[in-house]
Scaffold this active site. Sequence first.
Site, PDB file in Angstrom:
ATOM      1  N   GLU A 202       0.870  -1.317   0.011  1.00 40.73           N
ATOM      2  CA  GLU A 202      -0.154   0.038   0.055  1.00 40.73           C
ATOM      3  C   GLU A 202       0.975   1.256  -0.049  1.00 40.73           C
ATOM      4  O   GLU A 202       0.385   2.392   0.282  1.00 40.73           O
ATOM      5  CB  GLU A 202      -0.834   0.072   1.253  1.00 40.73           C
ATOM      6  CG  GLU A 202      -1.793  -1.333   1.519  1.00 40.73           C
ATOM      7  CD  GLU A 202      -2.678  -1.529   0.522  1.00 40.73           C
ATOM      8  OE1 GLU A 202      -2.878  -0.918  -0.522  1.00 40.73           O
ATOM      9  OE2 GLU A 202      -3.748  -2.223   0.785  1.00 40.73           O
TER      10      GLU A 202
ATOM     11  N   TYR B 105     -15.167  14.928  19.263  1.00 38.21           N
ATOM     12  CA  TYR B 105     -13.576  14.407  18.901  1.00 38.21           C
ATOM     13  C   TYR B 105     -13.181  13.855  17.586  1.00 38.21           C
ATOM     14  O   TYR B 105     -12.076  14.382  17.168  1.00 38.21           O
ATOM     15  CB  TYR B 105     -13.314  13.374  20.018  1.00 38.21           C
ATOM     16  CG  TYR B 105     -13.624  14.083  21.378  1.00 38.21           C
ATOM     17  CD1 TYR B 105     -12.860  15.009  22.116  1.00 38.21           C
ATOM     18  CD2 TYR B 105     -14.947  13.683  22.140  1.00 38.21           C
ATOM     19  CE1 TYR B 105     -13.268  15.775  23.264  1.00 38.21           C
ATOM     20  CE2 TYR B 105     -15.077  14.193  23.398  1.00 38.21           C
ATOM     21  CZ  TYR B 105     -14.271  15.052  23.845  1.00 38.21           C
ATOM     22  OH  TYR B 105     -14.782  15.645  25.232  1.00 38.21           O
TER      23      TYR B 105
END
Length: 216
Positions: free
Chosen positions: A75, A121
Site C-alpha cells: 500500500e 472528538y
Amino acid sequence: MTEENRLREKVCLLAKSMFDRGLTGGSTGNMSLRLPDGGLLMTPTGASLGRLDPARLARFDAHGKHIGGDKPTKEHPLHTAFYDTRSTAGAVIHLHSCYSVALSTMSGLDPDNFLPPITPYAIMQLGKVRLLPFFRPGDPAMGEAVRGLAGKRSAVMLANHGPVVAAKDVEAAGNAIEELEATARLTLLTRGMNPRLLTEAQIRDVVTTFNVEWDT
C-alpha cells in the site's frame, strides 16, 4: 540513540499497542512516517504490526528510492499520495479496524462525510472523512483517489477495507485513527435508535474553536 532509531522504536511500539488491542489483526495494517532528512520509514509487506523489528522497517530516501530494510507494504502508493499532497503530513496509518470496516458496508452513508457527528472528538481530530469506493488491496488506484482529493482531507475510509489517516506525527495519526474507529463503533451501537447528533451550530462551534479543516 539517533533520532532515526528513536523513531523506528516509536513506530514499532505504537504498532504493537494497536495490534494488542485488536485494532488490526494478522499481517494487516501498515504505517509510515517522514524522517527529518525527508525520507520515509514504512512497515514491511506481510508483516504483523504486533511483531515488527525496528531494524527491518523499509527505508526510503528523500527522492522516494527504497534504500534499506525489507520490501515495503504493497500500500505504499497510498502513503506517498498523502505525503505528496499534504505538506503537513508527517505520518500515515492504515488499519483494518473492525467497526469502521463494518460501518463502511452499510447503505445510506454520506461519502463526503463518512462519520456522523456523534461527539466533537472525531471532528476535532479528523475533519470530514471521505468514503472512497472499494479497491483491490495494493491497487495503485487507491493512491490516485487520494491524490484526487488534492490534499483537502486528512482521513479517508476505503470501503470494505479500512481507514487511512495522515497527521503531523505518528502519535497524532494513531490518536486520530483510534478516534475514527471509536466513532464508527458508537455509530453502529446507536444505528436505528435515532440518536441525538451534534447540531449544525455545535459542529460549527467546534470547527471554529479548534481550527478544523471542514469546508473543503
